[in-house]
Structures are given as C-alpha cells and as structure tokens.
Design a protein around this motif. Structure first.
Motif, PDB file in Angstrom:
ATOM      1  N   LYS A  13       6.715 -57.640  20.233  1.00 31.66           N
ATOM      2  CA  LYS A  13       7.978 -58.120  19.802  1.00 31.66           C
ATOM      3  C   LYS A  13       8.234 -58.580  18.408  1.00 31.66           C
ATOM      4  N   GLY A  14       9.199 -57.946  17.936  1.00 28.79           N
ATOM      5  CA  GLY A  14       9.281 -58.457  16.537  1.00 28.79           C
ATOM      6  C   GLY A  14      10.476 -59.385  16.138  1.00 28.79           C
ATOM      7  N   ASP A  15      10.294 -60.370  15.545  1.00 30.38           N
ATOM      8  CA  ASP A  15      11.135 -61.501  15.339  1.00 30.38           C
ATOM      9  C   ASP A  15      10.748 -62.271  13.961  1.00 30.38           C
ATOM     10  N   ASP A  16      11.425 -62.302  12.864  1.00 36.01           N
ATOM     11  CA  ASP A  16      11.005 -62.753  11.541  1.00 36.01           C
ATOM     12  C   ASP A  16      10.834 -64.583  11.771  1.00 36.01           C
ATOM     13  N   TRP A  17      12.025 -65.137  12.531  1.00 41.02           N
ATOM     14  CA  TRP A  17      11.751 -66.475  12.687  1.00 41.02           C
ATOM     15  C   TRP A  17      10.662 -66.889  13.646  1.00 41.02           C
ATOM     16  N   ARG A  18      10.666 -66.331  14.855  1.00 45.23           N
ATOM     17  CA  ARG A  18       9.889 -66.596  15.983  1.00 45.23           C
ATOM     18  C   ARG A  18       8.353 -66.746  15.481  1.00 45.23           C
TER      19      ARG A  18
END
Length: 369
Positions: free
Chosen positions: A262-267
């Motif tokens: 899963k891509g998520d720059d914040w997470r």
C-alpha cells in the motif's frame, strides 16, 4: 551495540546478524529505511519487507513524494540529457542545483556526431544562478542571459514567468527581484524557442514548484516544443523508485499491509513512524549514504553502513560500497538509466544484499521469533 567491521571488532558476523534478525523479526512494525544501495540490495530489502510486513521509506522519500504528487495531479513532460543536448536551442536553468546537474550530464557539450545537424546554436537562460563564472557553456552556446532571483525562492519567479508568457497581468516578486521588465524579457525569450528545455531541481521546488515548472512547459507546447530535464533523487533514489514500480507498483514510500503493498506518503513516512512509536525496529540500508538521519533512534536500529562510518545503533554492520568494494547496478544520470558499475577497489567486505538475504533466511527459519 554489535558491530561487524573489517577489523572484526565486536560480535562475529553470525551473532550480529542473528541479533539483527531478532530485532526485525519480533517487531510489530519494522521499518526498512534508506535504500541508499545498489539494485540488488534494494530488491533484497523489498523481499524482506514482504516477509516481515515492514514499511519502506527510501532516503529520497521526500523528493519522490513531491514529484509523484505533482505527476499524479497534473502530469509531466520530461526528456533525457542526450535529447536535450542534441535538440535544444534554448536551455532555461532554474537554480544552482539544476545548473550543476546540467553540467554533470554534459548538457552544454558539443556532440561528436550531432543527431540533428540543423541544431548548431543554442541560448542559455539562467534563473537565480548568480554569474556562473566557472561554467563552460560549450562552443554551440551563442548567448547566456541571467534573470536575477533568489535561488531559495524560485517558485514565485516561475509563476511570474508563466503568467508573463501567457500574457497575464502580474506584479513583481517580493523585493522587486527580478524586475517586471526582466521577467517580461525572459518570457519573450522562452516563447521564441523552437525547442526549449527547462532544467529544474524537484527536491528544491517541492510539489507546488514542480507543478509551476511543468505548467510552464505545457503552456509553451501549445505553440512550440518544450520539455524538462531534472536531476535524479539523491542516494540512488531513482533506482529505488524504478525498482519499486516494477516490484510492487509503487515508486516511493509503501508498506506491506496483510501481504499487499500500500502506498501512502504520510502513513509510511519513516520519520513520522519513529516519532509516533509505530515503528519499533528499523533496518537502515545505507552503504551509499554519508550517515544516518538524525531522526533514527539508536535503540532498535540495525544499520548497514560503509566501512569506518560511525553510527549509533543497536547493531552496526559494515558492508561494501557498490562501485568500490564490489560491482553494483546504480542509476546513472548522464545515461538516464541503470548501469552496472565495476568495483574500483575490490574487497571481501560483505554486500548489503547478501546481509539482508541472510537476515531474511534467519527470520523465515524461525530463529528470530
């Protein structure tokens, strides 16, 4: 702290690797950070992330996040150094970092066998680059003009240039630097190009600045041909991004969530994960890095570092440097692609990929659980 070094200081390799595997294998959320290494080590890190359900954050994570955000929002038009060198009759350089990249990839060099003989002369427009007295702009450059600007505040200048080129009314940037007259003249020079290339540094502009730069490029393509050239992210970040794309379909930060990337720059921002306590173990992969980031804690960190580098971590493992101690595939900016680099001074130091592979074997065998 456990250490593996050339002088065999600290624990033997097998014991240090076992302790490192225990830290990572028992973690609720391990973080694999850095990826400042050759392609084999990057791929081994991805495989370890898949095995352990880790989050992954390259050292170039911030720059990649900004570039991908701008790309997703508005798209991009980019070229290679070779195409820019052969085709451009105008090169617009925004800032010192962009100028350094243009010089490094030979943008101003005269091609030994020009692909397009009709392209024999070019102009150069420097924005916020000072006088650039030491730069050789090559025999095909007939004019170099300067747009005075603060290199730390290029986004307002790019916005003003875009507005002027589109014929919109505008006001001078703060401090009247550059002047409205200078902006108008530079915009006219840009519009007159038959094939223009804008060189800018994504890391210095951020997502908004990238959108402004690419917006100017796309505006110019309504009436002429224009494209962009950018330096790659530092610490082999472009190789990490490419490997991420073909491995998990994601070019920057990601996490393995129940076996699915899963891509998520914040997470999956490593700094945030460590500060919040979500990540309880870190594997830093950094044979190409000058040091560990200041946000990495010593406790719970396993650091793969080049020989002789001081590092505060529970386990420090010295590994060979690709291109020096052993061969390795790295991103080469001039060629704009991945290239194998032969070792300059071959040694028996362990490869980061091999160490990561052994950690995976220990964890998979149950020794770390």
């Amino acid at each position: 702290m456990a250490v593996i070094s050339e002088a065999a200081v600290g624990w033997p390799a097998s014991e240090a690797e076992a302790r490192a595997a225990a830290l990572i294998g028992r973690a609720r959320l391990p973080l694999i950070a850095g990826l400042a290494a050759d392609l084999d080590a990057i791929r081994a890190a991805f495989a370890l992330a898949d095995l352990t359900g880790a989050a992954v954050d390259p050292a170039a994570g911030d720059a990649l996040a900004a570039e991908m955000r701008a790309f997703a929002d508005s798209g991009q038009m980019n070229t290679t150094p070779a195409e820019a060198r052969h085709r451009a009759d105008l090169v617009v350089v925004a800032g010192p970092a962009a100028l350094a990249h243009a010089v490094a990839v030979g943008l101003f060099e005269a091609a030994a066998s020009p692909l397009y003989p009709w392209r024999t002369q070019r102009k150069v427009l420097l924005i916020g680059c000072g006088d650039a007295p030491a730069v050789d702009f090559g025999p095909t450059t007939v004019a170099v003009s300067h747009l005075d600007a603060d290199p730390a505040h290029l986004r307002p200048v790019l916005a003003a240039l875009r507005a002027a080129a589109a014929g919109h009314g505008l006001t001078a940037p703060t401090g009247d630097r550059p002047t409205l007259a200078a902006i108008t003249a530079a915009a006219a020079e840009i519009k007159a190009a038959a094939f223009g290339v804008l060189v800018y540094d994504p890391a210095g502009l951020g997502a908004l600045g990238i959108e402004l730069a690419q917006g100017l490029v796309k505006d110019m393509n309504v009436a002429t041909r224009f494209t962009a050239l950018t330096p790659p992210p530092a610490l082999n970040g472009k190789a990490a991004a490419l490997a991420g794309l073909w491995t998990v379909g994601l070019p920057g930060r990601f996490g393995m969530v129940r076996g699915v990337p899963k891509g998520d720059d914040w997470r999956f921002d490593g700094r945030r994960l460590v500060a919040s306590g979500e990540a309880d173990a870190v594997l830093w992969v950094g044979p190409l890095a000058p040091g560990l980031p200041d946000w990495l804690p010593a406790a719970g960190t396993v650091a793969l570092v080049p020989p002789g580098q001081a590092a505060a971590a529970d386990v420090v493992i010295e590994v060979g440097v690709p291109g020096i101690d052993h061969g390795g595939t790295l991103y080469e900016a001039r060629r704009d692609g991945l290239s194998y680099l032969e070792p300059a001074a071959p040694s028996a130091r362990p490869r980061a990929a091999a160490v990561i592979g052994r950690l995976a074997q220990i964890i998979q065998g149950g020794a770390a659980c």
